[in-house]
Design an enzyme around this catalytic site. Structure first.
Site, PDB file in Angstrom:
ATOM      1  N   CYS A  47       0.836  -1.208   0.000  1.00 22.66           N
ATOM      2  CA  CYS A  47       0.000   0.000   0.000  1.00 22.66           C
ATOM      3  C   CYS A  47       0.869   1.256   0.000  1.00 22.66           C
ATOM      4  CB  CYS A  47      -0.932  -0.001   1.207  1.00 22.66           C
ATOM      5  SG  CYS A  47      -1.977   1.485   1.307  1.00 22.66           S
ATOM      6  N   CYS A  67     -10.109  -4.926  10.398  1.00 21.64           N
ATOM      7  CA  CYS A  67     -10.540  -5.349  11.734  1.00 21.64           C
ATOM      8  C   CYS A  67     -11.548  -6.498  11.707  1.00 21.64           C
ATOM      9  CB  CYS A  67     -11.115  -4.162  12.511  1.00 21.64           C
ATOM     10  SG  CYS A  67     -12.617  -3.469  11.814  1.00 21.64           S
TER      11      CYS A  67
END
Length: 356
Positions: A105, A206
């Site tokens: 990323c 998450c």
């Protein structure tokens, strides 16, 4: 100077923009939109993560921009993020490796696609800045920019940034490299920043990683080093090197067992003792020498094999142009394929590679 600041909605990027504006620069904010609705919305909303629904983050970024009195742009980077980060994430797990999506990323999206998309949208700027804890210096003797560790050893993020090339390093500013996290929080409180107390992001995602992987269940054997079948698994991607809990094995062993190898082609998970987790060397590919000329001879360095790993003394031996062997002075635990081995000399990040 006009500086584009990558804003995330957190305190670090907000203080980055504040500091640069205080220095007299013209600051423009930009947030990259990466959330893809094809991924199920994570149920665990109590943990702030990089990848997840963005409505609240976008609202927060606008609040920060209004507070700092700077313009802000929300830039669509979803397709590129999906192609580069998500596809690599899925492919690596399918091959029995454990990837680090933050490395990809940063190298290709945050420091590549985001500023590029900004320019395509007519946003002009001289430099790009983020809230990473790292430093950049120019080495006159090498005539090269070098990525260096930050003042805050605990928050240092150079492990995730080792793939930044010379062009990116020359165009980037890391204002927080000379601060500790505590000092950044104090500045935020002092100026009454709306996100002064906001917790840091804790993970890449998450929810359950299977939300992203979306692989069908494929059962296979869990075996010991001699090939004896000890149990069954429902997908090799549910395991990583060093995993101990949740192996689904019945009793009968005198000592705890850990995952010591994942054989993707055979669809087999291999377990062994803690002693079996140690290795004195590794092979890494996709080598990136970001801060020094490509070495032709073995060099000594300190090597990190994951973000929280204490750098270990090693000799790095080049293998052709795209691979290297790392020979450690002392055996290291849980060397994991797919993670990065990052090479340090004092405070300088020499480069790194993907553990094969």
């Amino acid at each position: 100077m006009k500086i584009l600041v990558g804003l995330s909605g957190g305190v670090d990027s907000a203080i980055t923009a504040h500091l640069l504006k205080e220095q007299g620069h013209e600051v423009v904010g930009a947030m990259m939109s990466i959330w893809d609705d094809s991924i199920p919305t994570p149920q665990n909303k109590g943990i702030d993560a990089c990848l997840g629904p963005e409505d609240e983050d976008i609202e927060t970024v606008h609040k920060i921009a209004n507070f700092l009195k700077i313009p802000v742009h929300i830039l669509d980077c979803r397709q590129e993020y999906k192609k580069v980060v998500i596809e690599n994430f899925r492919n690596e797990y399918k091959e029995g490796r454990t990837p680090n999506p933050c490395v990809w990323c940063n190298a290709y999206i945050k420091f590549g696609v985001l500023p590029s998309t900004a320019r395509k949208n007519g946003i002009t700027f001289d430099k790009f800045a983020t809230g990473h804890y790292a430093n950049i210096i120019f080495n006159n003797s090498l005539n090269m920019y070098q990525l260096c560790k930050s003042k805050d050893a605990i928050k240092d993020q150079t492990y995730f940034l080792y793939r930044l090339n010379q062009k990116i390093l020359s165009e980037t500013i890391f204002p927080l490299g000379k601060f500790t996290k505590e000092e950044v929080r104090e500045i935020a409180k002092k100026i009454h920043l709306p996100v002064a107390q906001k917790p840091d992001s804790q993970d890449f995602y998450c929810g359950d990683y299977n939300d992203i992987l979306q692989f069908p269940k494929i059962s296979g054997n869990i075996v010991n080093k001699t090939g004896e079948v000890l149990g069954r698994h429902t997908g090799i991607w549910n395991y990583t090197i060093g995993k101990r809990k949740g192996l689904g094995l019945s009793g009968g062993t005198k000592e705890p067992l850990y995952v010591i190898n994942i054989l993707a082609k055979q669809n087999v998970v291999v377990v062994g003792t803690k002693e079996d987790l140690y290795s004195s060397s590794l092979i890494a590919r996709k080598v990136m020498w970001g801060s020094i000329p490509v070495p032709k001879e073995p060099i000594k360095a300190n090597v990190k094999i994951r973000q929280q790993h204490k750098p270990a003394k090693a000799i790095i031996v080049p293998i052709g142009i795209d691979a290297t062997k790392v020979e450690f002075e002392e055996p290291q635990m849980s060397i994991t394929a797919g993670q990065s081995a990052v090479f340090y000399k004092d405070n300088v990040v020499l480069g790194g590679a993907i553990i094969a």
